[in-house]
Design an enzyme around this catalytic site. Structure first.
Site, PDB file in Angstrom:
ATOM      1  N   HIS A  22     -10.613  -6.340  -1.758  1.00 60.10           N
ATOM      2  CA  HIS A  22     -11.569  -6.119  -0.662  1.00 60.10           C
ATOM      3  C   HIS A  22     -12.730  -5.334  -1.280  1.00 60.10           C
ATOM      4  O   HIS A  22     -12.580  -4.142  -1.590  1.00 60.10           O
ATOM      5  CB  HIS A  22     -10.955  -5.298   0.472  1.00 60.10           C
ATOM      6  N   ASN A  76       1.913  -5.080  -3.259  1.00 71.21           N
ATOM      7  CA  ASN A  76       0.534  -5.409  -2.903  1.00 71.21           C
ATOM      8  C   ASN A  76      -0.260  -4.142  -2.592  1.00 71.21           C
ATOM      9  O   ASN A  76       0.231  -3.253  -1.880  1.00 71.21           O
ATOM     10  CB  ASN A  76       0.556  -6.322  -1.661  1.00 71.21           C
ATOM     11  N   ASP A 129     -12.287 -10.456  -0.015  1.00 70.08           N
ATOM     12  CA  ASP A 129     -13.498 -10.684   0.753  1.00 70.08           C
ATOM     13  C   ASP A 129     -14.586  -9.813   0.112  1.00 70.08           C
ATOM     14  O   ASP A 129     -14.296  -8.779  -0.477  1.00 70.08           O
ATOM     15  CB  ASP A 129     -13.356 -10.418   2.258  1.00 70.08           C
ATOM     16  N   GLU A 144       0.801  -1.229   0.000  1.00 66.03           N
ATOM     17  CA  GLU A 144       0.000   0.000   0.000  1.00 66.03           C
ATOM     18  C   GLU A 144       0.833   1.279   0.000  1.00 66.03           C
ATOM     19  O   GLU A 144       0.639   2.183   0.825  1.00 66.03           O
ATOM     20  CB  GLU A 144      -0.962  -0.054   1.191  1.00 66.03           C
ATOM     21  N   GLU A 169      -6.256 -10.748  -1.115  1.00 68.95           N
ATOM     22  CA  GLU A 169      -6.968 -10.532   0.157  1.00 68.95           C
ATOM     23  C   GLU A 169      -8.495 -10.475  -0.055  1.00 68.95           C
ATOM     24  O   GLU A 169      -9.196  -9.720   0.578  1.00 68.95           O
ATOM     25  CB  GLU A 169      -6.495  -9.236   0.826  1.00 68.95           C
TER      26      GLU A 169
END
Ligand code: G3I
Length: 348
Positions: free
Chosen positions: A237, A201, A269, A160, A267
Site C-alpha cells: 500500500h 502478511n 494500491d 500484521e 494488497e
C-alpha cells in the site's frame, strides 16, 4: 509529454534490446488481458474482491473474471464477518466468492485467519483465559480452513503482527496467549489443509528498514521452530510520490527467498492526490510498472495482487483524506495509464 509518448517511453524501458515495439506487440499472445499475459510469464495477477459489487455489478464481475487469475477476499473471510456469534458462521459471502473464483478458474488467496482488526465483538469484549483463546483460535482456523480445504491455495494465516515501531504488536492474541500464538495459528491451519501454502502478511515491510528487519526476524524464528510457513505477503500500500526503493524491495525479496519462502505482493494500491492529474497518473503508472517488472524478474515473487481493481471500490479515499484513484481501472471500469503500461511490459 502526451500519454502515448509516455506510454511508449515507459514500455520501451522494458523492451528487449534491439527489438522494436511493433515486433514485440505482433508476437503478443492472442489475448492481451493482464491475466493472459501474466499467466504466459508464470505470474499470478490478482485483485481483492468486495462482496457487494461481486453480487450486484455485472461490469465488476466481467472485468474481475477476465483480467485476473487470482482473487482474495477483501473482507468476507475475516473473523468478524464470518463469526457474528460464537455459535454461528456466516458463509454466504465467502461461499459466493469461492463460487465465482471456481467458475472463472481463478486461484484464491484466503485473507485473513488471525488479525487484530475486524474481530467479532464477542471475541474482543471478553476477558479470555489463555487456554480459552487458544481454543477459540483452533476452532476458528480449523473450521474455516477445513471448509475450503483443497480450494484455497494460499492463506494469510497471521496478518500484521509487527507494529509500526518494529515491535511485536500488543494484540489480544499476543497479550493473552503470548508470541507462541503465531506458531499455533500456522500449525492449526496446516492441520486443517496440509496442501495449502501458509503466509505471514504485513504492510510497511516491503523494502529494508526496522519493520522489514523485524518481519524477517519473525519468519526466521518461525522457521527455526519448524512452523509450517511457506511465504510472506508484502502488502504494498504505497503513494506514487514516495514508493519504496525497488532495489530495497528486491534485496528484501531475495533474503526472504534465501529462507526458502515464496513472496506475494498481496494488497497493492498506489494512491495519488485527488482530483487525479496527468502527472499523478504518470507517477502511479511508473510505480505499478516498476513493481510488476521487479516481480517478473524475481522467481520467488509468484503473485501480484491489487487491493481491488477499480477506483469505484477502494478503501483508500475513506482512509487517506484527499487521496484516491489508487487502482489500475477508473471508476467506470476503464483501464488507466497504469494498466496500459503494465500491459505493454507483459507483452515484451
Ligand atoms: O459490512 C459492514 C456494513 O454492514 C456496515 O453498514 C458498514 C458501516 O459500519 O461497515 C461494513 O463493514 C466495513 C467493511 O470494511 C466492509 O465495507 C467495516 O466497517 C470496515 O472496517 C471494513 O474496512 C476494511 C478494513 O480492512 C478493516 O477490515 C476495508 O474494506 C479493507 O480494505 C481493509 O483491508 C485491509 C486488509 O484486510 C489488511 N491490510 C490493510 C488493508 C487496508 O486497511
Amino acid at each position: 509529454m502526451t500519454r502515448f509518448l509516455l506510454l511508449l517511453s515507459l514500455a520501451l524501458v522494458g523492451c528487449d534490446s534491439g527489438s522494436s515495439m511493433s515486433e514485440e506487440i505482433d508476437d503478443a499472445p492472442a489475448e492481451t488481458t493482464l491475466r493472459a499475459l501474466a499467466t504466459a510469464k508464470g505470474l499470478h495477477i490478482g485483485a481483492a474482491v468486495a462482496a457487494g459489487p461481486l453480487a450486484s455489478d455485472p461490469a465488476y464481475r466481467e472485468v474481475l473474471g477476465t483480467e485476473f487469475s487470482m482473487l482474495t477476499a477483501e473482507n468476507v473471510m475475516k473473523m468478524g464477518p464470518l463469526r457474528p456469534t460464537p455459535q454461528t458462521f456466516s458463509w454466504d459471502n465467502s461461499d459466493a466468492l469461492m463460487d465465482f473464483a471456481e467458475s472463472n478458474e481463478m486461484t484464491v488467496r484466503g485473507h485473513a485467519l488471525v488479525w487484530h482488526q475486524s474481530l467479532p465483538s464477542w471475541v474482543e469484549s471478553a476477558n479470555w483465559g489463555r487456554q480459552e483463546l487458544i481454543a477459540i483460535l483452533q476452532e476458528h482456523i480449523g473450521a474455516v480452513v477445513t471448509r475450503y480445504r483443497g480450494r484455497i491455495a494460499h492463506w494469510d494465516v497471521v496478518n500484521e503482527a509487527v507494529g509500526d515501531d518494529a515491535r511485536r504488536r500488543p494484540t489480544l492474541f499476543n497479550e493473552v496467549i503470548g508470541p507462541e500464538y503465531l506458531q499455533m495459528a500456522f500449525e492449526f491451519a496446516h492441520a486443517a489443509d496440509p496442501d495449502a501454502k501458509l503466509f505471514y502478511n504485513d504492510y510497511g515491510a516491503e523494502g529494508l528498514g526496522a519493520k522489514s528487519d523485524a518481519v524477517y526476524a519473525l519468519v526466521q524464528e518461525l522457521l527455526s521452530t519448524g512452523t509450517p510457513l511457506h511465504g510472506v505477503g508484502l502488502q504494498m500500500h504505497v503513494t506514487a510520490s514516495n514508493p519504496p526503493s525497488m532495489d530495497a524491495v528486491r534485496s528484501n525479496i531475495r533474503r526472504l527467498a534465501a529462507l526458502g519462502l515464496e513472496v506475494h505482493i498481496t494488497e497493492m494500491d498506489v494512491r495519488i492526490p485527488e482530483p487525479a492529474t496527468e502527472n499523478g497518473l504518470v507517477a502511479q503508472a511508473q510505480v505499478y510498472n516498476d513493481v510488476l517488472q521487479l516481480c517478473l524478474s524475481e522467481p520467488s515473487c509468484t503473485s501480484l495482487v491489487f487491493w481491488g481493481f477499480t477506483d469505484r471500490h477502494s478503501w483508500v479515499p475513506s482512509f487517506f483524506q484527499g487521496f484516491g484513484a489508487a487502482l489500475p481501472f477508473d471508476e467506470d471500469y476503464q483501464p488507466k495509464l497504469a494498466y496500459q503500461v503494465m500491459q505493454q511490459t507483459l507483452m515484451n
